[in-house]
Design an enzyme around this catalytic site. Structure first.
Site, PDB file in Angstrom:
ATOM      1  N   LYS A   1     -40.882 -54.266-120.851  1.00 30.50           N
ATOM      2  CA  LYS A   1     -40.137 -53.213-121.356  1.00 30.50           C
ATOM      3  C   LYS A   1     -38.957 -53.652-121.792  1.00 30.50           C
ATOM      4  O   LYS A   1     -38.435 -52.924-122.761  1.00 30.50           O
ATOM      5  CB  LYS A   1     -40.168 -52.101-120.340  1.00 30.50           C
TER       6      LYS A   1
ATOM      7  N   LYS B   1     -43.915 -62.800-119.517  1.00 31.29           N
ATOM      8  CA  LYS B   1     -44.656 -61.479-119.955  1.00 31.29           C
ATOM      9  C   LYS B   1     -44.203 -60.631-120.701  1.00 31.29           C
ATOM     10  O   LYS B   1     -43.004 -60.500-121.120  1.00 31.29           O
ATOM     11  CB  LYS B   1     -44.815 -60.924-118.545  1.00 31.29           C
TER      12      LYS B   1
ATOM     13  N   LYS C   1     -32.300 -61.317-111.398  1.00 31.13           N
ATOM     14  CA  LYS C   1     -31.549 -60.447-112.031  1.00 31.13           C
ATOM     15  C   LYS C   1     -30.302 -60.343-111.682  1.00 31.13           C
ATOM     16  O   LYS C   1     -29.272 -60.047-112.356  1.00 31.13           O
ATOM     17  CB  LYS C   1     -32.187 -58.815-111.739  1.00 31.13           C
TER      18      LYS C   1
HETATM   19  P1  ATP Z   1     -39.623 -54.976-117.045  1.00 26.44           P
HETATM   20  O1  ATP Z   1     -40.523 -56.300-117.451  1.00 26.44           O
HETATM   21  O2  ATP Z   1     -38.602 -54.402-117.982  1.00 26.44           O
HETATM   22  O3  ATP Z   1     -38.903 -55.226-115.716  1.00 26.44           O
HETATM   23  P2  ATP Z   1     -42.383 -53.951-116.854  1.00 26.44           P
HETATM   24  O4  ATP Z   1     -42.430 -54.185-118.039  1.00 26.44           O
HETATM   25  O5  ATP Z   1     -42.591 -55.142-115.793  1.00 26.44           O
HETATM   26  O6  ATP Z   1     -40.657 -53.869-116.608  1.00 26.44           O
HETATM   27  P3  ATP Z   1     -42.560 -52.065-114.681  1.00 26.44           P
HETATM   28  O7  ATP Z   1     -42.242 -50.753-114.568  1.00 26.44           O
HETATM   29  O8  ATP Z   1     -41.812 -53.142-113.710  1.00 26.44           O
HETATM   30  O9  ATP Z   1     -42.665 -52.731-116.240  1.00 26.44           O
HETATM   31  O10 ATP Z   1     -44.284 -52.263-114.327  1.00 26.44           O
HETATM   32  C1  ATP Z   1     -45.152 -51.300-114.188  1.00 26.44           C
HETATM   33  C2  ATP Z   1     -46.553 -51.866-114.014  1.00 26.44           C
HETATM   34  O11 ATP Z   1     -47.160 -52.670-114.986  1.00 26.44           O
HETATM   35  C3  ATP Z   1     -46.610 -52.808-112.949  1.00 26.44           C
HETATM   36  O12 ATP Z   1     -47.782 -52.469-112.230  1.00 26.44           O
HETATM   37  C4  ATP Z   1     -46.542 -54.360-113.408  1.00 26.44           C
HETATM   38  O13 ATP Z   1     -47.033 -55.245-112.423  1.00 26.44           O
HETATM   39  C5  ATP Z   1     -47.385 -54.042-114.633  1.00 26.44           C
HETATM   40  N1  ATP Z   1     -47.006 -54.887-115.715  1.00 26.44           N
HETATM   41  C6  ATP Z   1     -45.622 -55.031-116.142  1.00 26.44           C
HETATM   42  N2  ATP Z   1     -45.880 -55.919-117.384  1.00 26.44           N
HETATM   43  C7  ATP Z   1     -46.975 -56.262-117.462  1.00 26.44           C
HETATM   44  C8  ATP Z   1     -47.839 -57.067-118.190  1.00 26.44           C
HETATM   45  N3  ATP Z   1     -47.057 -57.681-119.092  1.00 26.44           N
HETATM   46  N4  ATP Z   1     -49.191 -57.540-117.940  1.00 26.44           N
HETATM   47  C9  ATP Z   1     -49.679 -56.696-116.951  1.00 26.44           C
HETATM   48  N5  ATP Z   1     -49.290 -55.999-116.327  1.00 26.44           N
HETATM   49  C10 ATP Z   1     -47.999 -55.802-116.254  1.00 26.44           C
END
Ligand code: ATP
Ligand code: LTN
Length: 326
Positions: free
Chosen positions: A194, A191, A110
């Site tokens: 968001k 992955k 980041k």
């Molecule tokens: P960003 O990718 O924008 O940083 P994020 O989508 O990873 O955000 P978080 O709030 O960081 O969202 O994650 C919330 C929860 O969801 C965490 O426990 C994270 O590990 C899980 N998570 C996030 N993305 C995935 C994914 N693609 N598959 C499975 N679990 C996920």
């Protein structure tokens, strides 16, 4: 067991978050003392519009409840409503090495060596450790992308315990099975996220039917036409199989058999309908909760319950460190 986890109020909660995190939260709440936090202070490591952040906090809270987290069984609250998080984070920062923070892959990705990366981005893992340790958590259910964060939390807890006595419970991560990670629909080697620019790369829990269908139908696959689970060579199709399996409860091998000799178009269409049906009740329930007065009341109650635990922990921690006049 005491269970703790957090989700950032950044909007766009997607099926990766749901299958990877929220669904486990719901399963865990019957047998354990669960604390689920909306980590708004983590969200401001990247500048945010204030009005939008407030909305996103309430959106996520309503979503938590819509997927089945019961604020009577679990403690559901907003991080910044409990001052202990920031307070403990400082104490932990004094027991964290700049070198170990500099090695965190999330920070490296980041900040990319940028001199004006916020210090909060650098100390993000310490605030996360504070979240966890403040509640004497035994177990932290998270996606595999959080492995390094859990590890540093454990390292800090062990280090403090070695220096000061039995201050903290050393928590364990409860990770997803490998393969349960949901990948981006337009770029299946990264992955689902968001913050990805393309909204079609994810299926958000609140997407309408048209958007869900469009995301699935436009998802990236490959050209060999075989519906087979092979993440290394067929990441797109394998990801869709995973999503299918998660929503239907059928093992991937059964789905492969079911779609043998069938084209991607049919498979995608049926996956889209399966997803639409799985998300419809969540969206309906979300809309009711989001409009209700009970939402704010539940968060207020959650903050009070969280604060009661946090204050006890902080008193104990301060005693171990010799902080305050007392
Ligand atoms: P960003 O990718 O924008 O940083 P994020 O989508 O990873 O955000 P978080 O709030 O960081 O969202 O994650 C919330 C929860 O969801 C965490 O426990 C994270 O590990 C899980 N998570 C996030 N993305 C995935 C994914 N693609 N598959 C499975 N679990 C996920
Ligand atoms: N970093 C996590 C969110 C998070 C968290 C926590 C998860 C903040 N504090 C404490 C578990 C426990 C993420 O991005 N998923």
């Amino acid at each position: 067991m005491r269970v703790f986890s957090g989700v950032q109020p950044t909007g766009n909660i997607h099926i990766g978050n749901y299958l990877g995190a929220l669904r486990q939260f719901v399963e865990l709440q019957d047998e354990n003392a669960c604390v689920y936090c909306i980590v708004d202070m983590h969200a401001i490591t990247v500048p945010k519009d204030a009005a939008l952040l407030r909305e996103n906090i309430l959106d996520v809270a309503a979503l938590y409840m819509a997927v089945g987290i019961d604020p009577k069984k679990s403690v559901v609250f907003v991080q910044s409503d409990v001052p202990g998080h920031a307070e403990l984070a400082w104490i932990l920062m004094c027991n964290t090495y700049t070198g170990e923070l500099a090695r965190m892959t999330q920070f490296k990705e980041k900040s990319r060596g940028n001199e004006s990366a916020p210090a909060g981005l650098f100390t993000y893992p310490v605030l996360m450790a504070a979240d966890i340790l403040l509640y004497d958590s035994d177990v932290v259910p998270v996606g595999n992308d959080q492995t390094q964060h859990i590890e540093i939390c454990r390292d800090i807890a062990i280090r403090v315990n070695n220096r000061y006595g039995k201050v903290f419970v050393v928590p364990e991560g409860r990770f997803l099975k490998e393969g349960a990670r949901i990948m981006s629909l337009d770029d299946p080697v990264s992955k689902m996220s968001k913050s990805a620019e393309n909204p079609l790369s994810r299926i958000s829990l609140l997407d309408d039917e048209t958007k869900i269908r469009k995301s699935v139908m436009k998802s990236t696959t490959d050209s060999d036409g075989l519906i087979r689970f092979d993440p290394a060579n067929k990441p797109g199709v394998s990801n869709l199989l995973n999503i299918y399996s998660a929503f239907s409860g059928q093992p991937v091998s059964d789905i492969e058999k079911k779609y043998e000799g069938v084209g991607y178009g049919t498979f995608k269409k049926e996956l889209a309908e399966l997803t639409v049906d799985a998300l419809a009740p969540i969206r309906k329930s979300y809309e009711d909760i989001r409009r209700s007065e009970e939402l704010r009341a539940a968060l207020k109650d959650g903050a009070e319950r969280a604060n009661a635990v946090a204050e006890r922990t902080m008193a104990r921690v301060k005693d171990f460190f010799g902080l305050g006049a007392k």
